[in-house]
Design an enzyme around this catalytic site. Structure first.
Site, PDB file in Angstrom:
ATOM      1  N   ASP A 179     -55.924  -6.031  31.104  1.00 55.10           N
ATOM      2  CA  ASP A 179     -56.123  -5.418  32.339  1.00 55.10           C
ATOM      3  C   ASP A 179     -55.169  -4.369  32.260  1.00 55.10           C
ATOM      4  O   ASP A 179     -53.958  -4.621  32.667  1.00 55.10           O
ATOM      5  CB  ASP A 179     -56.126  -6.031  33.529  1.00 55.10           C
ATOM      6  CG  ASP A 179     -56.781  -5.206  34.746  1.00 55.10           C
ATOM      7  OD1 ASP A 179     -56.272  -3.978  34.665  1.00 55.10           O
ATOM      8  OD2 ASP A 179     -57.576  -5.638  35.370  1.00 55.10           O
ATOM      9  N   HIS A 180     -55.280  -3.139  31.700  1.00 56.59           N
ATOM     10  CA  HIS A 180     -54.339  -2.184  31.528  1.00 56.59           C
ATOM     11  C   HIS A 180     -53.497  -1.596  32.766  1.00 56.59           C
ATOM     12  O   HIS A 180     -52.530  -1.507  32.672  1.00 56.59           O
ATOM     13  CB  HIS A 180     -54.601  -0.982  30.588  1.00 56.59           C
ATOM     14  CG  HIS A 180     -55.478   0.180  31.402  1.00 56.59           C
ATOM     15  ND1 HIS A 180     -56.614   0.065  31.578  1.00 56.59           N
ATOM     16  CD2 HIS A 180     -55.071   1.334  31.991  1.00 56.59           C
ATOM     17  CE1 HIS A 180     -57.194   1.097  32.103  1.00 56.59           C
ATOM     18  NE2 HIS A 180     -56.101   1.986  32.307  1.00 56.59           N
ATOM     19  N   HIS A 242     -59.370  -3.952  37.651  1.00 56.16           N
ATOM     20  CA  HIS A 242     -58.359  -3.062  38.021  1.00 56.16           C
ATOM     21  C   HIS A 242     -58.023  -3.273  39.578  1.00 56.16           C
ATOM     22  O   HIS A 242     -56.992  -3.584  40.234  1.00 56.16           O
ATOM     23  CB  HIS A 242     -58.222  -1.655  37.648  1.00 56.16           C
ATOM     24  CG  HIS A 242     -58.567  -1.564  36.350  1.00 56.16           C
ATOM     25  ND1 HIS A 242     -58.256  -2.148  35.320  1.00 56.16           N
ATOM     26  CD2 HIS A 242     -59.416  -0.520  35.750  1.00 56.16           C
ATOM     27  CE1 HIS A 242     -58.722  -1.701  34.039  1.00 56.16           C
ATOM     28  NE2 HIS A 242     -59.434  -0.546  34.035  1.00 56.16           N
TER      29      HIS A 242
HETATM   30  C1  BG6 Z   1     -60.698   1.807  32.183  1.00 57.81           C
HETATM   31  C2  BG6 Z   1     -62.392   2.347  32.556  1.00 57.81           C
HETATM   32  O1  BG6 Z   1     -60.656   0.425  32.277  1.00 57.81           O
HETATM   33  O2  BG6 Z   1     -59.948   2.462  33.136  1.00 57.81           O
HETATM   34  C3  BG6 Z   1     -62.462   3.879  32.600  1.00 57.81           C
HETATM   35  O3  BG6 Z   1     -63.331   1.688  31.705  1.00 57.81           O
HETATM   36  C4  BG6 Z   1     -61.368   4.399  33.564  1.00 57.81           C
HETATM   37  O4  BG6 Z   1     -63.649   4.383  33.012  1.00 57.81           O
HETATM   38  C5  BG6 Z   1     -60.015   4.209  33.219  1.00 57.81           C
HETATM   39  O5  BG6 Z   1     -61.392   5.794  33.256  1.00 57.81           O
HETATM   40  C6  BG6 Z   1     -59.199   4.482  34.268  1.00 57.81           C
HETATM   41  O6  BG6 Z   1     -57.750   4.185  33.748  1.00 57.81           O
HETATM   42  P1  BG6 Z   1     -56.606   4.985  34.042  1.00 57.81           P
HETATM   43  O7  BG6 Z   1     -55.354   4.220  33.405  1.00 57.81           O
HETATM   44  O8  BG6 Z   1     -56.727   6.332  33.387  1.00 57.81           O
HETATM   45  O9  BG6 Z   1     -56.601   5.009  35.524  1.00 57.81           O
END
Ligand code: BG6
Length: 490
Positions: A179-180, A242
């Protein structure tokens, strides 16, 4: 928990080496780890994909993705990359991979440690995991770990099915579910802000906090991902993972130790305490939206159904806001409002903690009412915290005005915050699973989200209802105003 040495030695196998994620995130992250000395020379990366590329093709792609020229440092770095054309359903592909990994481990003096990173279409996750085991690729004398990108299933039953498949080949502690958001500096800072500050933790309860708001907005639309997004929507794409992870970090009890098991166990308790939303109540607690045409940065953008690969009568939500309640002693009665969407006003993720009013108000603000104290945690693009307090207004005896205490951690030029993926790849190489999602968290998140998505799926009435470039549909504001609150767009 950190279990390995500081400079991990491993072969990283990337399934989906020709794909977008590898190019945009994984190669630059591995490069930064190399440049910063967090990995030494004892590593190799094997890019796996369907296309008939050569090692040289992969190395050129890596160079392009790290925006580097032909200097010695870049050549040294890319010389660690190897390409392996692959058919995920063919056992001989795995056997050949095993031979290549054995050779590379000898060449680079790597003690049989293997990271398998699945950065590709999720329908193959189970097949790959099982074949890696059946063809002996995971039978190492060192460690072997599986890193899995989202989506981890589509709902609870499909997530369970996928989990069952990968668990046939890997134990839970070998599985690193990405989960980045958990790799973002300021998401990791939530725990520090809460548990390392005597002035916050005593106030972090329903006695002093009136509500908490989490906003993760994006100005981009669906771009070229409509095929995936049409089957997902904002609820599955952002909330199930997230946003609920951020809720868990904000609401968890202090862990007894800062290790993987204790932190996960506290997060799981929060997810267990989330009040389930009955299908007939979904409309009271959740609002969905889809973007209409509008203006972003002065340029016109189309409505969602007019985007490429989107069905003209698409019912997919590109915006969600909701009210979550956590039924435990600390949070009873405190709403957690969340919202996320595409084609909103700006790209920004922030958390606002709104404190309750003081018991007796001796001062007044501009509009009679004194402003509530707010703690804002800026996750991105700014990284920092702001505390809104009240202070004396010049001249007016009983007049208070809001002042801001600001801390911005990425404002100084020398500061280069590590990318989320950089931290997560490094953590996985070190065997630290704290910032990855445990199966229990994934399962609880799906079971919370499923009743909402099932209700929405059975009610096909969504049509574009918020202007691109706005903060979402009006109903999202109503969700708070009926409780006497408002979104703090600060
Ligand atoms: C991803 C989603 O997990 O997170 C995308 O699949 C989204 O749709 C992205 O744009 C958002 O990540 P960040 O790090 O740009 O806020």
């Amino acid at each position: 928990m950190k279990t390995d040495q500081k400079h991990p030695k491993a072969v990283i196998v990337i399934f989906g080496a020709t794909g977008d994620l590898a190019k945009r995130k994984l190669y630059p992250s591995i490069h930064r780890l190399y440049k910063n000395g967090q990995i030494g020379e004892e590593f190799a990366v094997v890019g796996v994909g369907r296309r008939p590329w050569s090692n040289e093709d992969l190395r050129q792609t890596v160079k392009k993705s790290i925006s580097a020229g032909g200097d010695k440092h870049t050549d040294d770095f890319t010389s660690h990359f190897y390409y392996h054309p692959f058919d995920v359903t063919n056992p001989s592909s795995y056997q050949e991979l095993k031979v290549l990994l054995d050779q590379l481990e000898l060449t680079y003096e790597i003690p049989n440690n293997r990271m398998f990173y699945l950065a590709m279409a999720p329908e193959f996750f189970g097949t790959i995991a099982k074949s890696l085991k059946s063809e002996g690729v995971t039978a190492t004398t060192g460690w072997s770990r599986l890193v899995i990108e989202k989506p981890f299933g589509h709902d609870l039953p499909s997530a369970k099915e996928l989990n069952k498949e990968i668990r046939e080949a890997f134990t839970e502690d070998q599985i690193y579910r990405i989960d980045h958001y958990l790799g973002k500096q300021m998401v990791q800072n939530i725990e520090v802000i809460r548990f390392a500050n005597a002035i916050f933790e005593p106030l972090w309860t329903n006695r002093y906090i009136s509500n908490i708001q989490i906003t993760s907005s994006e100005d981009l639309g669906v771009e070229d991902r409509a095929r995936y997004y049409e089957t997902s929507g904002a609820l599955r794409d952002m909330v199930q993972n997230h946003i609920l992870q951020m809720v868990a970090l904000l609401a968890m009890e202090p862990p007894i130790k800062l290790n993987t098991e204790e932190i996960r166990s506290e997060k799981v308790k929060v997810l267990r305490a989330l009040r389930p939303i009955a299908k007939e109540e979904v409309d009271q607690y959740f609002v969905r939206g889809q973007y209409q045409a509008g203006m972003i940065d002065g340029s016109p953008v189309p409505a969602y159904p007019e985007e490429q690969n989107v069905a003209p009568d698409s019912n997919t939500e590109t915006f969600v806001s909701g009210k979550l309640l956590i039924d435990n002693f600390r949070w009873a009665g405190v709403p957690f409002y969340i919202r996320t969407g595409k084609r909103m006003k700006e790209k920004s993720t922030k958390i606002v903690v709104e404190f309750k009013e003081i018991p007796m108000n001796l001062y007044y603000g501009n509009e009679k009412q004194i402003n509530p104290n707010l703690l804002v945690i800026h996750i991105q693009p700014d990284e920092g915290i702001t505390l809104y307090l009240n202070a004396k207004k010049l001249g007016g005896a009983a007049h208070a005005q809001p002042i801001k205490l600001d801390y911005c951690s990425n404002c100084s030029d020398e500061m280069n915050t590590p990318e989320a993926y950089e931290k997560l790849i490094h953590d996985c190489l070190l065997g630290d699973a704290t910032n990855f999602a445990h199966w229990d968290e994934v399962a609880l998140s799906w079971s919370f989200v499923d009743s909402i998505s099932e209700t929405w799926a059975s009610n096909k009435t969504l049509s574009p209802n918020y202007e691109a470039g706005s903060m979402g549909p009006k109903e999202s504001d109503d969700l708070l105003s009926k409780d006497g609150f408002q979104w703090w767009n600060i």
